[in-house]
Design a protein around this motif. Structure first.
Motif, short mmCIF file in Angstrom:
data_model
loop_
_atom_site.label_atom_id
_atom_site.label_comp_id
_atom_site.label_asym_id
_atom_site.label_seq_id
_atom_site.Cartn_x
_atom_site.Cartn_y
_atom_site.Cartn_z
N VAL A 11 89.68 -51.72 -22.43
CA VAL A 11 90.91 -50.93 -22.49
C VAL A 11 91.37 -50.79 -23.93
O VAL A 11 91.36 -51.76 -24.70
N CYS A 12 91.79 -49.58 -24.29
CA CYS A 12 92.36 -49.34 -25.62
C CYS A 12 93.78 -49.92 -25.66
O CYS A 12 94.60 -49.60 -24.80
N PRO A 13 94.08 -50.76 -26.64
CA PRO A 13 95.42 -51.35 -26.72
C PRO A 13 96.51 -50.34 -27.08
O PRO A 13 97.68 -50.59 -26.83
N SER A 14 96.13 -49.19 -27.62
CA SER A 14 97.14 -48.20 -28.01
C SER A 14 97.69 -47.41 -26.83
O SER A 14 98.89 -47.21 -26.72
N ASP A 15 96.77 -46.94 -25.96
CA ASP A 15 97.23 -46.06 -24.87
C ASP A 15 96.83 -46.51 -23.47
O ASP A 15 97.12 -45.83 -22.50
N GLY A 16 96.12 -47.64 -23.36
CA GLY A 16 95.75 -48.17 -22.05
C GLY A 16 94.58 -47.45 -21.39
O GLY A 16 94.24 -47.75 -20.24
N GLU A 17 93.93 -46.53 -22.10
CA GLU A 17 92.80 -45.80 -21.54
C GLU A 17 91.59 -46.72 -21.44
O GLU A 17 91.32 -47.52 -22.34
N LEU A 18 90.86 -46.62 -20.33
CA LEU A 18 89.62 -47.37 -20.17
C LEU A 18 88.52 -46.62 -20.91
O LEU A 18 88.25 -45.45 -20.64
N LYS A 45 89.94 -55.81 -23.85
CA LYS A 45 90.84 -54.90 -24.57
C LYS A 45 90.54 -55.01 -26.05
O LYS A 45 90.22 -56.08 -26.54
N GLY A 46 90.63 -53.88 -26.76
CA GLY A 46 90.44 -53.94 -28.21
C GLY A 46 90.17 -52.58 -28.80
O GLY A 46 89.85 -51.63 -28.10
N TRP A 47 90.31 -52.51 -30.12
CA TRP A 47 89.98 -51.30 -30.85
C TRP A 47 88.48 -51.29 -31.12
O TRP A 47 87.86 -52.34 -31.35
N HIS A 48 87.91 -50.12 -31.09
CA HIS A 48 86.47 -49.93 -31.21
C HIS A 48 85.87 -50.72 -32.39
O HIS A 48 84.91 -51.47 -32.22
N GLU A 49 86.45 -50.57 -33.55
CA GLU A 49 85.91 -51.21 -34.75
C GLU A 49 85.98 -52.74 -34.67
O GLU A 49 85.09 -53.43 -35.15
N GLN A 50 87.04 -53.25 -34.06
CA GLN A 50 87.17 -54.70 -33.91
C GLN A 50 86.17 -55.24 -32.88
O GLN A 50 85.62 -56.33 -33.06
N ALA A 67 81.42 -44.53 -28.40
CA ALA A 67 82.36 -44.30 -27.31
C ALA A 67 83.17 -43.04 -27.62
O ALA A 67 83.28 -42.64 -28.78
N THR A 68 83.72 -42.44 -26.58
CA THR A 68 84.60 -41.29 -26.76
C THR A 68 85.99 -41.69 -26.33
O THR A 68 86.17 -42.24 -25.23
N HIS A 69 86.98 -41.45 -27.19
CA HIS A 69 88.37 -41.80 -26.91
C HIS A 69 89.23 -40.60 -27.26
O HIS A 69 89.21 -40.13 -28.40
N GLN A 70 89.96 -40.11 -26.29
CA GLN A 70 90.83 -38.95 -26.45
C GLN A 70 90.07 -37.76 -27.04
O GLN A 70 90.57 -37.03 -27.88
#
Length: 81
Positions: A11-18, A45-50, A67-70
């Motif tokens: 899950v993205c910590p910014s917007d909750g998107e899986l 949960k985490g940001w892609h780069e992390q 990955a594709t995000h937004q």
């Protein structure tokens, strides 16, 4: 050279998107499949780069994560050594 590919989600910590991540690890050493699955399973949960940094530390080898995000495709590369 061994090449391992695995798909996992977090899950993205910014917007909750899986987000669905595609991991590729290239290593001259054997990496047990169970180890790859264990290391990716704990990432909830985490940001892609992390996430890329965490997996590079845990698994070694040369790694690419896509990955594709937004609507934006993100590709990170972590090289060993």
């Amino acid at each position: 050279m061994n090449i391992y590919r695995h798909t996992f989600a977090a899950v993205c910590p910014s917007d909750g998107e899986l987000i669905i991540y595609r991991l590729e690890v290239r290593s001259p050493l054997m990496i047990r499949v169970e180890r790859i699955k264990e290391e990716t399973a704990v990432i909830k949960k985490g940001w892609h780069e992390q996430i890329a940094d965490q997996l590079a530390e845990a698994l070694g080898g040369d790694q690419t994560i896509i990955a594709t995000h937004q609507g934006v495709e993100i590709e990170t590369v972590r090289l060993s050594g």
